[in-house]
Motif scaffolding. Structure first.
Motif, PDB file in Angstrom:
ATOM      1  N   UNK A  97       0.864  -1.179   0.000  1.00  0.00           N
ATOM      2  CA  UNK A  97       0.000   0.000   0.000  1.00  0.00           C
ATOM      3  C   UNK A  97       0.898   1.226   0.000  1.00  0.00           C
ATOM      4  N   UNK A  98       0.295   2.384  -0.174  1.00  0.00           N
ATOM      5  CA  UNK A  98       1.084   3.614  -0.159  1.00  0.00           C
ATOM      6  C   UNK A  98       1.730   3.774   1.211  1.00  0.00           C
ATOM      7  N   UNK A  99       3.036   4.016   1.251  1.00  0.00           N
ATOM      8  CA  UNK A  99       3.694   4.218   2.544  1.00  0.00           C
ATOM      9  C   UNK A  99       3.304   5.570   3.146  1.00  0.00           C
ATOM     10  N   UNK A 100       3.226   5.635   4.462  1.00  0.00           N
ATOM     11  CA  UNK A 100       2.888   6.886   5.156  1.00  0.00           C
ATOM     12  C   UNK A 100       3.973   7.934   4.966  1.00  0.00           C
ATOM     13  N   UNK A 101       5.230   7.481   4.861  1.00  0.00           N
ATOM     14  CA  UNK A 101       6.353   8.387   4.711  1.00  0.00           C
ATOM     15  C   UNK A 101       7.379   7.752   3.790  1.00  0.00           C
ATOM     16  N   UNK A 102       7.991   8.559   2.949  1.00  0.00           N
ATOM     17  CA  UNK A 102       9.051   8.067   2.071  1.00  0.00           C
ATOM     18  C   UNK A 102      10.289   8.931   2.263  1.00  0.00           C
ATOM     19  N   UNK A 103      11.441   8.286   2.266  1.00  0.00           N
ATOM     20  CA  UNK A 103      12.700   8.994   2.496  1.00  0.00           C
ATOM     21  C   UNK A 103      13.647   8.720   1.335  1.00  0.00           C
ATOM     22  N   UNK A 104      14.124   9.804   0.721  1.00  0.00           N
ATOM     23  CA  UNK A 104      15.107   9.761  -0.368  1.00  0.00           C
ATOM     24  C   UNK A 104      14.648   8.943  -1.578  1.00  0.00           C
ATOM     25  N   UNK A 138       9.125  12.864   2.637  1.00  0.00           N
ATOM     26  CA  UNK A 138       7.776  13.267   2.258  1.00  0.00           C
ATOM     27  C   UNK A 138       6.777  12.445   3.050  1.00  0.00           C
ATOM     28  N   UNK A 139       5.715  13.103   3.484  1.00  0.00           N
ATOM     29  CA  UNK A 139       4.650  12.461   4.258  1.00  0.00           C
ATOM     30  C   UNK A 139       3.383  12.396   3.399  1.00  0.00           C
ATOM     31  N   UNK A 140       2.689  11.274   3.452  1.00  0.00           N
ATOM     32  CA  UNK A 140       1.436  11.105   2.719  1.00  0.00           C
ATOM     33  C   UNK A 140       0.358  11.968   3.369  1.00  0.00           C
ATOM     34  N   UNK A 141      -0.211  12.888   2.597  1.00  0.00           N
ATOM     35  CA  UNK A 141      -1.234  13.782   3.149  1.00  0.00           C
ATOM     36  C   UNK A 141      -2.622  13.543   2.550  1.00  0.00           C
ATOM     37  N   UNK A 142      -2.692  12.890   1.405  1.00  0.00           N
ATOM     38  CA  UNK A 142      -3.979  12.604   0.770  1.00  0.00           C
ATOM     39  C   UNK A 142      -3.861  11.262   0.057  1.00  0.00           C
ATOM     40  N   UNK A 143      -4.310  10.198   0.737  1.00  0.00           N
ATOM     41  CA  UNK A 143      -4.168   8.836   0.210  1.00  0.00           C
ATOM     42  C   UNK A 143      -4.937   8.660  -1.099  1.00  0.00           C
TER      43      UNK A 143
END
Length: 140
Positions: free
Chosen positions: A90-97, A118-123
């Motif tokens: 599923x879409x990760x809540x946060x992605x780094x690099x 980056x933080x997921x703000x709108x799934x």
């Protein structure tokens, strides 16, 4: 066309048709010293067409990259020719690099060693925002 199964390794299944080369690049599969098979536009009863990647090695995959590129991918871990574990992403809540902030005023533009987070703000619309400057990244 005959596509053989693998004895041990990982199968990335249910990839949206056309996305396999992007995943190949992001995961750095070209640097592996094992067999990697890419099947493009395979017939799928669920999806119409899909891509599949077979990796003849058990390696530690960055599931956040996979979830960001295509959250519908199924990751199958194969041992002795049988699936021993299956993960649905599923879409990760946060992605780094994984992606970079494009805002020239963001601190990540000045501080070269700083992680791009980056933080997921709108799934529903797959919108990620930079945690430092709130710039929006919504494509993929």
């Amino acid at each position: 066309m005959k596509i053989d199964s693998i004895k041990n390794g990982i199968v990335l299944d249910h990839i949206k048709a056309g996305k396999s080369m992007e995943i190949y690049k992001y995961l750095g599969l070209d640097k592996l010293d094992c067999s990697v098979a890419i099947i493009k536009n395979a017939v799928s009863s669920k999806m119409g067409k899909k891509d599949i990647i077979k990796i003849a090695d058990n390696l530690d995959l960055n599931l956040d990259v996979l979830g960001y590129i295509d959250p519908d991918i199924t990751v199958c871990y194969i041992k002795d020719g049988a699936i021993v574990k299956k993960k649905h992403l599923e879409l990760p809540e946060q992605i780094t690099n994984i992606i970079r902030c494009k805002n020239p005023r963001c601190i990540t533009s000045e501080e070269r060693g700083l992680d791009h987070i980056f933080k997921l703000t709108d799934r529903e619309n797959r919108v990620y925002r930079c945690i430092y400057c709130e710039s929006k990244k919504s494509e993929y």
